[in-house]
Write a protein that holds these residues in place. Structure first.
Motif, PDB file in Angstrom:
ATOM      1  N   ALA A 194       3.279   4.671   9.559  1.00 39.21           N
ATOM      2  CA  ALA A 194       4.252   4.880   8.477  1.00 39.21           C
ATOM      3  C   ALA A 194       5.663   4.513   8.930  1.00 39.21           C
ATOM      4  CB  ALA A 194       4.207   6.331   7.999  1.00 39.21           C
TER       5      ALA A 194
ATOM      6  N   THR B  27       0.862  -1.185   0.000  1.00 39.52           N
ATOM      7  CA  THR B  27       0.000   0.000   0.000  1.00 39.52           C
ATOM      8  C   THR B  27       0.896   1.232   0.000  1.00 39.52           C
ATOM      9  OG1 THR B  27      -0.022   0.136   2.395  1.00 39.52           O
ATOM     10  CG2 THR B  27      -1.784  -1.177   1.366  1.00 39.52           C
TER      11      THR B  27
ATOM     12  N   MET C  73      -3.669  10.805   2.792  1.00 41.25           N
ATOM     13  CA  MET C  73      -4.060   9.772   3.766  1.00 41.25           C
ATOM     14  C   MET C  73      -5.245   8.949   3.276  1.00 41.25           C
ATOM     15  SD  MET C  73      -5.774  11.839   6.928  1.00 41.25           S
ATOM     16  CE  MET C  73      -5.038  13.460   6.909  1.00 41.25           C
TER      17      MET C  73
ATOM     18  N   GLU D  96       1.495  13.240   1.884  1.00 43.58           N
ATOM     19  CA  GLU D  96       0.996  11.879   1.679  1.00 43.58           C
ATOM     20  C   GLU D  96      -0.531  11.886   1.762  1.00 43.58           C
ATOM     21  OE1 GLU D  96       3.150   9.752   4.714  1.00 43.58           O
ATOM     22  OE2 GLU D  96       5.085  10.383   3.883  1.00 43.58           O
TER      23      GLU D  96
ATOM     24  N   SER E 113      -5.485   7.801   0.429  1.00 46.63           N
ATOM     25  CA  SER E 113      -4.956   6.750  -0.448  1.00 46.63           C
ATOM     26  C   SER E 113      -3.981   5.818   0.275  1.00 46.63           C
ATOM     27  CB  SER E 113      -4.232   7.388  -1.643  1.00 46.63           C
ATOM     28  OG  SER E 113      -5.062   8.318  -2.292  1.00 46.63           O
ATOM     29  N   TYR E 114      -3.769   6.061   1.589  1.00 46.43           N
ATOM     30  CA  TYR E 114      -2.759   5.286   2.320  1.00 46.43           C
ATOM     31  C   TYR E 114      -2.947   3.773   2.151  1.00 46.43           C
ATOM     32  CZ  TYR E 114       0.145   8.398   5.265  1.00 46.43           C
ATOM     33  OH  TYR E 114       1.086   9.270   5.745  1.00 46.43           O
ATOM     34  N   ARG E 115      -4.201   3.349   2.256  1.00 44.35           N
ATOM     35  CA  ARG E 115      -4.463   1.897   2.165  1.00 44.35           C
ATOM     36  C   ARG E 115      -5.513   1.593   1.109  1.00 44.35           C
ATOM     37  NH1 ARG E 115      -3.292   3.224   7.355  1.00 44.35           N
ATOM     38  NH2 ARG E 115      -1.618   2.000   8.276  1.00 44.35           N
TER      39      ARG E 115
ATOM     40  N   PRO F 181       0.882  13.642   6.277  1.00 45.96           N
ATOM     41  CA  PRO F 181      -0.365  13.175   5.684  1.00 45.96           C
ATOM     42  C   PRO F 181      -1.305  14.350   5.524  1.00 45.96           C
ATOM     43  CG  PRO F 181       0.163  11.985   7.717  1.00 45.96           C
ATOM     44  CD  PRO F 181       1.093  13.141   7.631  1.00 45.96           C
TER      45      PRO F 181
ATOM     46  N   VAL G 110       1.101   3.618   2.253  1.00 42.91           N
ATOM     47  CA  VAL G 110       1.755   3.858   3.544  1.00 42.91           C
ATOM     48  C   VAL G 110       2.869   2.837   3.785  1.00 42.91           C
ATOM     49  CG1 VAL G 110       0.132   2.547   5.020  1.00 42.91           C
ATOM     50  CG2 VAL G 110       1.343   4.531   5.956  1.00 42.91           C
TER      51      VAL G 110
ATOM     52  N   PHE H  59      -0.278   6.685  11.650  1.00 41.13           N
ATOM     53  CA  PHE H  59      -0.718   5.918  10.485  1.00 41.13           C
ATOM     54  C   PHE H  59       0.162   4.684  10.248  1.00 41.13           C
ATOM     55  CE2 PHE H  59      -2.641  10.037   9.515  1.00 41.13           C
ATOM     56  CZ  PHE H  59      -3.937   9.631   9.198  1.00 41.13           C
TER      57      PHE H  59
END
Lengths: 331, 356
Positions: free
Chosen positions: A46, A11, A180, A178, A182-184, A124, A13, A44
């Motif tokens: 990271a 992903t 957030m 970043e 789209s993090y996962r 993020p 992150v 998150f």
């Protein structure tokens, strides 16, 4: 000769985490600072596992003090380190704004290159995850307006890793935003080990001759969905993911808008003074005579990012982008 | 708190040594160096005020009255140490190695004034208030991480203690036991606002209690107190004993900058009285006379040499090539971005055309 590269499915992150791990291994001068980035691995995750692997001296939990640890990181960068600072949410960066604007961004210019600040500030950003208020800002334009800073905003795991490594190796300060949301959101094949994505280069995600759609960060999936819907109606879009917000990829933008003559820019942030306005200016400067329609902007509104009960109305959606595409094409 | 943090002196107003344990370390050589730097900084400072009045440099920030703070603390440094000064600390910077010409260029609006002297870690003056404190803490922590014996000194005024960065810098340094000396020059006014409007605390040194670090209050017009207490704080830093907060109580005789008029906000009689009773240079002269170090001819010679050095620096400033606008563009990034490169090219072409 090329060698086979192993990849991992990550992903966004996780790709950030992989980039940080890669650089902590690669360079002794890389050091991470931030709130809760140690044992907790960041809010998150990271920085998950990095303190256990590299120790408390390299992955440093700091006091809750954005100006303090950003300032301290500037001091460390002046003195031979390459700090990577994590701001928990972009909406919490403002106490550190003075440190960044007044010092990080202009130390090289003030000293004619005798002191430099090679540091990365990760944050993020953005709405769409039902976060509490002030956790959803996307104020990238405050930083693209700041001479001396580069601003990066990846939309995919591959780019996140390659750009973060490039940012850490860059000799100047970089804000690394970043998305957030789209993090996962999805996974992608990401090469193991070190590679870079060039700062200042956008990426063409879709080819089309009718209209150019420009987006970055969390708006890239929105733009792609709108482009897919448009294609079903026979409108074919060039979709550009900017990846770097300063400096913009002038050549790719100009080539595309000169081909299509029509442009829609999708920006999560407030309209006035946003990056989209700069892109309109860039199109004006490079491609005025090619334009067949006014450049459309689909943006957040000139209101504070609202409480999350309203965020679906605040955020640009594929439907709003599609509407703008059709309006532009039918102008 | 004033009892817990008394103003420490090594030499009183009459130039008498009151802390005898230091007597052995006060050599004639040290005293002569201190005197030379005090005269040099004061002469230079007065010259700058005069140059500003003549329109030969821009607005200037005088430090007259605070020379013992700046000279004493800078002389306590080792060559490899870092200095984080404010815009009023060119006395300290000059003493630590920045040339007079560079200092003049800075006040003439030239970027060259921020270039550190060869081999010296003097960062350019900090203009916003207190932002240098977290950075100094970070630079000090970096030295600790490298395993050196180098320390950092960071200067700030009484007004800076009201800023959030004061707390954030001291807190960071204390948590990470960073080798940094927080050197406060309490000249009792932040532009026009007296210290009683900055804080209810009776001292600045007591704020060290909150960070569990040593806080020391000294007479900032006693160059021996400044020198020895700074040296001790630096030694503690080098030995891994962490940061120290020093409050040097002093007074600026003149304006905040050449753009303001102090008679609007304070009684100038106070400055006159202090000049006559607690002046740092007069005090050292009294000491030298008392100890038999004083030699009128030598003092005249010091003044003449300093005058010549200052005049030479002014001449160098006057001869300096005019500012090159290309310099604005060339140092923002290691490699100029296309926006900067385009703007530079377009502007320089236009300018050459206009001049052509």
């Amino acid at each position: 000769m090329t060698t086979a590269v192993n990849t991992k499915t990550l992903t966004l992150v996780q790709a950030v985490n992989d980039a940080l791990r890669t650089m902590l291994k690669e360079r002794d001068d890389v050091i991470l600072l931030g709130e809760d980035i140690g044992k907790n691995g960041g809010v998150f995750r990271a920085t998950e596992g990095l303190q256990a692997e590299f120790g408390e001296d390299r992955v440093i939990d700091t006091p809750l003090s954005e100006a303090g640890f950003t300032g301290a990181a500037i001091g460390m960068a002046l003195n031979g380190f390459r700090p990577v600072v994590e701001i928990q949410f972009l909406g919490f960066i403002y106490p550190a704004y003075e440190q960044i604007m007044t010092h990080a961004a202009r130390m090289r210019a003030r000293t004619m290159g005798h002191f430099t600040v090679p540091m990365v500030i990760r944050a993020p950003y953005g709405a769409g995850v039902r976060a509490p208020e002030i956790h959803s800002d996307s104020t990238e334009a405050l930083f693209t307006h700041m001479p001396g800073m580069k601003v990066i905003c990846p939309a995919s795991p591959y780019d996140a890793k390659g750009l973060l490594i490039a940012a850490i190796e860059d000799p100047d300060p970089v804000l690394f935003l970043e998305p957030m949301r789209s993090y996962r959101a999805f996974r992608e094949e990401v090469p193991e080990g070190k590679y870079t994505v060039e700062i200042g280069k956008a990426k063409k995600l879709r080819e089309g001759d009718d209209v150019t759609v420009i987006a970055w960060g969390a708006m890239v999936p929105v733009a792609l969905k709108a482009a897919e819907s448009a294609a079903k109606k026979g409108i074919h879009a060039d979709v550009i993911d900017l990846r770097t917000l300063y400096p913009l990829d002038k050549d790719m933008i100009a080539a595309s808008v000169q081909k299509t003559g029509r442009t829609v820019i999708v920006q999560e942030a407030h309209a006035t003074g946003g990056l989209a306005s700069d892109i309109v200016a860039l199109i004006n400067d490079t491609s005025f005579l090619y334009q067949k329609a006014p450049v459309a902007r689909v943006t957040g509104f000139d209101v504070p990012v609202p409480f999350f009960a309203y965020e679906d109305d605040y955020l640009p959606t594929p439907a709003r982008v599609l509407h703008a595409i059709e309006k532009t094409v039918n102008f | 708190m004033e009892r817990q943090f008394p103003i420490r002196q090594i030499m009183d107003e009459q130039g008498r040594i009151v802390e005898h344990e230091y007597r052995g370390q006060i050599t004639e050589e040290l005293v002569m160096a201190m005197y030379r730097h005090l005269i040099r900084t004061r002469t230079f400072d007065r010259k700058c005020v005069s140059l500003q009045r003549q329109g030969r440099i821009g607005p200037y920030v005088p430090f007259e009255g605070q020379e013992a703070c700046q000279v004493g603390s800078a002389l306590a440094l080792e060559d490899e140490d870092w200095m984080f000064p404010t815009y009023r600390d060119h006395g300290a910077m000059m003493t630590f190695g920045r040339t007079l010409t560079q200092t003049l260029l800075y006040w003439k609006g030239r970027t060259e004034g921020c270039i550190p002297p060869q081999g010296k870690k003097i960062v350019p003056p900090y203009v916003p208030i207190a932002t240098q404190l977290p950075q100094a803490a970070g630079a000090a922590y970096a030295e600790k991480r490298k395993g050196t014996k180098n320390a950092v000194i960071v200067y700030f005024g009484d007004g800076a203690t009201s800023e959030g960065d004061f707390h954030e810098g001291l807190n960071f340094a204390s948590v990470f036991n960073a080798p940094v000396v927080f050197f406060n020059q309490n000249n009792q006014y932040a532009i026009s606002v007296p210290i009683t409007r900055q804080m209810k605390s009776k001292t600045i040194a007591q704020k060290a209690l909150a960070y569990d670090i040593p806080g020391i209050r000294i007479d900032g017009n006693d160059i021996f107190a400044v020198y020895f207490h700074t040296k001790q704080a630096l030694e503690r830093a080098r030995n891994g004993e962490g940061p120290t907060l020093i409050e040097a109580v002093t007074w600026r005789y003149g304006a905040h900058t050449t753009s303001d008029d102090p008679s609007k906000y304070r009684d100038q009689e106070e400055s006159k009285r202090r000049r006559e009773t607690t002046d740092p240079i007069m005090r050292l002269e009294r000491f030298m006379q008392r100890e038999g170090f004083w030699d009128e001819n030598w003092a005249n010679d010091v003044q003449e040499r300093v005058n010549a050095e200052v005049e030479q620096a002014v001449a160098e400033m006057d001869r300096y090539p005019s500012a090159n606008p290309e310099d604005m563009f060339d140092y923002v990034f290691a490699e100029p971005t296309w926006t900067i490169a385009e703007q530079k090219q377009a502007y320089m072409e236009w300018k050459r055309g206009m001049e052509g």
